[in-house]
Write a protein that holds these residues in place. Sequence first.
Motif, mmCIF file in Angstrom:
data_model
loop_
_atom_site.group_PDB
_atom_site.id
_atom_site.type_symbol
_atom_site.label_atom_id
_atom_site.label_comp_id
_atom_site.label_asym_id
_atom_site.label_seq_id
_atom_site.Cartn_x
_atom_site.Cartn_y
_atom_site.Cartn_z
ATOM 1 N N GLU F 63 0.936 -1.237 -0.009
ATOM 2 C CA GLU F 63 0.080 -0.114 0.009
ATOM 3 C C GLU F 63 0.756 1.301 0.115
ATOM 4 O OE1 GLU F 63 -2.908 0.039 3.291
ATOM 5 O OE2 GLU F 63 -3.616 2.073 2.734
ATOM 6 N N VAL F 64 0.706 2.110 -0.989
ATOM 7 C CA VAL F 64 1.532 3.435 -1.164
ATOM 8 C C VAL F 64 1.028 4.573 -1.021
ATOM 9 C CG1 VAL F 64 3.479 1.734 -2.386
ATOM 10 C CG2 VAL F 64 1.592 3.078 -3.607
ATOM 11 N N LEU F 65 1.809 5.524 -0.945
ATOM 12 C CA LEU F 65 1.537 6.997 -0.930
ATOM 13 C C LEU F 65 2.251 7.462 -1.928
ATOM 14 C CD1 LEU F 65 0.236 9.443 0.741
ATOM 15 C CD2 LEU F 65 2.661 9.568 1.914
ATOM 16 N N TYR F 66 1.710 8.018 -3.018
ATOM 17 C CA TYR F 66 2.419 8.794 -4.022
ATOM 18 C C TYR F 66 1.876 10.193 -4.110
ATOM 19 C CZ TYR F 66 -2.387 8.115 -6.420
ATOM 20 O OH TYR F 66 -3.676 8.090 -6.602
ATOM 21 N N ASP F 67 2.798 11.124 -4.733
ATOM 22 C CA ASP F 67 2.963 12.342 -4.391
ATOM 23 C C ASP F 67 2.594 13.389 -5.508
ATOM 24 O OD1 ASP F 67 6.574 12.363 -3.916
ATOM 25 O OD2 ASP F 67 5.216 12.097 -5.671
ATOM 26 N N LYS F 68 2.239 12.951 -6.603
ATOM 27 C CA LYS F 68 2.058 13.832 -7.684
ATOM 28 C C LYS F 68 0.758 13.447 -8.786
ATOM 29 C CE LYS F 68 6.251 16.091 -7.857
ATOM 30 N NZ LYS F 68 7.884 15.989 -8.369
ATOM 31 N N TYR F 69 0.322 14.527 -9.296
ATOM 32 C CA TYR F 69 -0.620 14.396 -10.558
ATOM 33 C C TYR F 69 0.180 13.707 -11.617
ATOM 34 C CZ TYR F 69 -4.581 17.225 -10.100
ATOM 35 O OH TYR F 69 -6.006 17.936 -9.978
ATOM 36 N N ILE F 89 6.666 7.315 -6.177
ATOM 37 C CA ILE F 89 5.969 6.878 -4.957
ATOM 38 C C ILE F 89 6.791 7.305 -3.823
ATOM 39 C CG2 ILE F 89 5.454 4.556 -3.651
ATOM 40 C CD1 ILE F 89 5.234 3.357 -6.497
ATOM 41 N N ALA F 90 6.003 7.871 -2.799
ATOM 42 C CA ALA F 90 6.742 8.722 -1.829
ATOM 43 C C ALA F 90 7.108 7.656 -0.636
ATOM 44 C CB ALA F 90 5.994 9.789 -1.086
ATOM 45 N N ALA F 91 6.065 6.802 -0.364
ATOM 46 C CA ALA F 91 6.025 6.011 0.925
ATOM 47 C C ALA F 91 5.344 4.729 0.918
ATOM 48 C CB ALA F 91 5.907 6.885 2.360
ATOM 49 N N PRO G 4 9.368 5.852 4.444
ATOM 50 C CA PRO G 4 9.762 6.738 3.110
ATOM 51 C C PRO G 4 10.699 5.942 2.172
ATOM 52 C CG PRO G 4 10.993 7.417 5.050
ATOM 53 C CD PRO G 4 9.814 6.489 5.494
ATOM 54 N N LEU G 5 10.602 6.156 0.984
ATOM 55 C CA LEU G 5 11.440 5.410 -0.108
ATOM 56 C C LEU G 5 12.653 6.580 -0.531
ATOM 57 C CD1 LEU G 5 8.659 3.883 -2.409
ATOM 58 C CD2 LEU G 5 9.939 2.659 -0.480
ATOM 59 N N GLY G 6 13.670 5.907 -0.995
ATOM 60 C CA GLY G 6 14.705 6.498 -1.589
ATOM 61 C C GLY G 6 15.426 7.584 -0.494
ATOM 62 N N ASP G 7 15.534 8.845 -1.018
ATOM 63 C CA ASP G 7 16.074 9.856 -0.121
ATOM 64 C C ASP G 7 15.093 10.469 0.521
ATOM 65 O OD1 ASP G 7 15.264 11.038 -2.455
ATOM 66 O OD2 ASP G 7 16.835 12.372 -2.518
ATOM 67 N N ARG G 8 14.000 10.119 0.698
ATOM 68 C CA ARG G 8 12.966 10.747 1.433
ATOM 69 C C ARG G 8 13.196 10.683 2.787
ATOM 70 N NH1 ARG G 8 10.364 8.929 -3.048
ATOM 71 N NH2 ARG G 8 9.283 10.360 -4.567
ATOM 72 N N VAL G 9 12.523 11.858 3.638
ATOM 73 C CA VAL G 9 12.491 11.823 5.014
ATOM 74 C C VAL G 9 11.124 12.241 5.379
ATOM 75 C CG1 VAL G 9 13.375 13.220 6.986
ATOM 76 C CG2 VAL G 9 14.934 12.365 5.002
ATOM 77 N N ILE G 10 10.562 11.559 6.529
ATOM 78 C CA ILE G 10 9.204 12.186 7.099
ATOM 79 C C ILE G 10 9.515 12.887 8.267
ATOM 80 C CG2 ILE G 10 6.968 11.186 7.742
ATOM 81 C CD1 ILE G 10 7.013 9.067 6.128
ATOM 82 N N ILE G 11 8.693 14.085 8.303
ATOM 83 C CA ILE G 11 8.987 15.181 9.124
ATOM 84 C C ILE G 11 7.505 15.167 9.942
ATOM 85 C CG2 ILE G 11 9.370 17.536 9.707
ATOM 86 C CD1 ILE G 11 11.499 17.121 7.909
ATOM 87 N N GLU G 12 7.389 15.424 11.399
ATOM 88 C CA GLU G 12 6.384 15.809 11.841
ATOM 89 C C GLU G 12 6.229 17.354 12.180
ATOM 90 O OE1 GLU G 12 5.395 13.864 15.626
ATOM 91 O OE2 GLU G 12 3.670 15.274 16.067
#
Lengths: 94, 94, 94, 94, 94, 94, 94
Positions: F63-69, F89-91, G4-12
Motif C-alpha cells: 500500500e503506497v502513498l504517491y505524491d503527484k498528479y 511513490i513517496a512512501a 519513506p522511499l529513496g532519499d525521502r524523509v518524513i517530518i512531524e
Amino acid sequence: MLQPLGDRVIIEITKPKEQTVGGIVLASNAKQKPQTGTVVAVGPGKLGADGKTIKPSVKKGDEVLYDKYSGTSVKYDGKSLLVLHDKDIAAIVK
Amino acid sequence: MLQPLGDRVIIEITKPKEQTVGGIVLASNAKQKPQTGTVVAVGPGKLGADGKTIKPSVKKGDEVLYDKYSGTSVKYDGKSLLVLHDKDIAAIVK
Amino acid sequence: MLQPLGDRVIIEITKPKEQTVGGIVLASNAKQKPQTGTVVAVGPGKLGADGKTIKPSVKKGDEVLYDKYSGTSVKYDGKSLLVLHDKDIAAIVK
Amino acid sequence: MLQPLGDRVIIEITKPKEQTVGGIVLASNAKQKPQTGTVVAVGPGKLGADGKTIKPSVKKGDEVLYDKYSGTSVKYDGKSLLVLHDKDIAAIVK
Amino acid sequence: MLQPLGDRVIIEITKPKEQTVGGIVLASNAKQKPQTGTVVAVGPGKLGADGKTIKPSVKKGDEVLYDKYSGTSVKYDGKSLLVLHDKDIAAIVK
Amino acid sequence: MLQPLGDRVIIEITKPKEQTVGGIVLASNAKQKPQTGTVVAVGPGKLGADGKTIKPSVKKGDEVLYDKYSGTSVKYDGKSLLVLHDKDIAAIVK
Amino acid sequence: MLQPLGDRVIIEITKPKEQTVGGIVLASNAKQKPQTGTVVAVGPGKLGADGKTIKPSVKKGDEVLYDKYSGTSVKYDGKSLLVLHDKDIAAIVK
C-alpha cells in the motif's frame, strides 16, 4: 579587496554608459547588453568532471568582452565592478 | 583584435540586411533568423567529458551558415562581427 | 554546396505546402508539423560520452519523416533545404 | 513502409475517438490523453551511456498503452500511425 | 544552534536595509539583490561526481558577498540569518 | 492484464474521492494531490548509469502513498488504475 | 507507519501556523515558506553516480529546518507529517 570564488572573475567596467572602448562600438542583441571591462581579480577555478581544477581563461589586466546581463555589480572604492562567471566572458580584446 | 574564448567563434557578418550570399536566399523559421558570415577568429575549444579539448569545427576563412539569434554582436574597425558558440554554426558554405 | 556540421543533416523538402508524399498524408499534432524530404547532405556526426563519433542515422538519398519545427530553412539553387539535427528525424520512408 | 529511427516505435492507433479497446476505458489526467495502439514497427534502439545499444522494450504486434501527446501522427495506406519514443509507452496490454 | 547540511552555509546578514558594508555600496542588477554578510556556520560539503566530498569555499568569520535571492532567512537569538548554498556566494570581502 | 514498462508501477487507487485510507487523511499541498493505492503490477526496472537494472522499490501488494498528479489513469475490469514511475511513490504504508 | 522511499524523509511538523520553534522566528523569502519539524522516519537513501547508496543526512529525532513548499503533507494518527527529499532539508537545529 574582493576575492572571487570558484570560476568567478571580477571586472572593472569601462564606461558602461557610452559603450565605446578602444574603438569598439557595441550593438546589443535581443536580451543581451554586451560590455567591456578590465579584469581586476580571478577566482581559483572550479572542479571539472575529473576532479581537477579548471582555471578561468582570463588573467588580471585582460580587457574583455562579456556577453550577458550576468553577475553581481558592486561599487567599491569608487569603481564599478562586476562579479561574473568565466563562461560569461566572450572574448579578450587585444 | 578580438580573441574568442572556449568554443567561441567570431564571424564577420555578410550583408545582414539583404540575406542573400553567393546565391543563397535565407528564409527564416519561427524564432530563427538564419544568416551567413565569414569566420575571422576561432577560440581554442572547450573541454570534453574526458578532459580533452574539443576544437571548434570551423576555421578562419570559412563561410558559414549559423542558425540562431545568438552571440554578442560587435562593431570593430567598421566590421559587423558576431561572437557565437561553435554549436550554433549549422553548416559550411562551399 | 552546404556541408552540415556535427550531427546535422540537410534535407530537400518535398512539397511542403501539400503535405502528401508517396501516398502519405501527414496530420499535425499539437505544436508539431510533420513533413517529409530527401536527405541531400549528412554531417560527420557528434562526439558521444565515450569520445567516439556517433554518425547520423540516415544517408544521402533517404526519404525521411521529420517531426518538428526545427532547423534552419535555406533556399539554394532553387531548392528548399532544411538543416536539422539527426535526432529530429523520426523515420525513413521505404 | 516507415522505418523508425533510434528508440522510436510506430504504433497503429486503435479507435482514437472512442478510447475503449479490449474492455479498457481510458480516463485522461491533467495534460495527458492516454491511448492504446498496436506496435507496427520498432527502431534499432539508442546508445546508452556505456556505448551499447538499448533496444526498445516493445516488439511488433504488442498492444500498448502510451501516456502522452507525443510523437508524429501520420496517415499511411489508410492507417492512423503514431511515431513515438520508447519511453512514452507506459505499459503492454496482455 | 543551526548546523547547515551539505554545501549550505549560514550567514549573518549585515545591514540588509542600507546595503553598505565596509565602504561597499551594492547596486542591484536585474533579478538580483546583492548583499553581504558574515559566515557563522558551514556545512560538511557535498559529494562530487567522484564520490569525494567538496567542502564549501568559505569559512566561519568570512565576510562574503552573495548574489541571489536564495536560501532560507531565519531570525535566531535576534540575529538575521540566511541559509544558502556555497555556489551562491560570489566573493570574499578582504 | 497491464504489464508496466521500465521503472513504471501500476497502482489500484483506493477511494480517490474520500482520500481516507486506513486512518490516513491526506491534505493536499500546492500543486500536489497526494493519494494512496495498492501496487498491482511492477515493471522490470530501468538501466542505471553503470548499465545495471535498478528495480522499482515497491512490490505487488504494497500500500503506497504517491505524491503527484502523475502517470496515466486507466479503468480496467472496473478498477481505477494508475500507471506511474517508481520515483513518484513517496512512501509505503505499513 | 509510513516508510519513506529513496532519499525521502518524513517530518512531524511543529506548529506550522505560528512558525516559532525554540526561539526561532522564521521569515519567509520570495516563494519560500521555511518551517521546522522533527524527523520521524528516514528512507534507505538513493543511488549515487558510482552505484553506492547515499544515505539521508538526518536521523530520527533531529529537529530540522526545511526550505521549500515541497513534499507530500499527510495527517496520520493525528500528526501533521511531511514527506520530503533529503536535499530540501536546510539545517539541523541543535
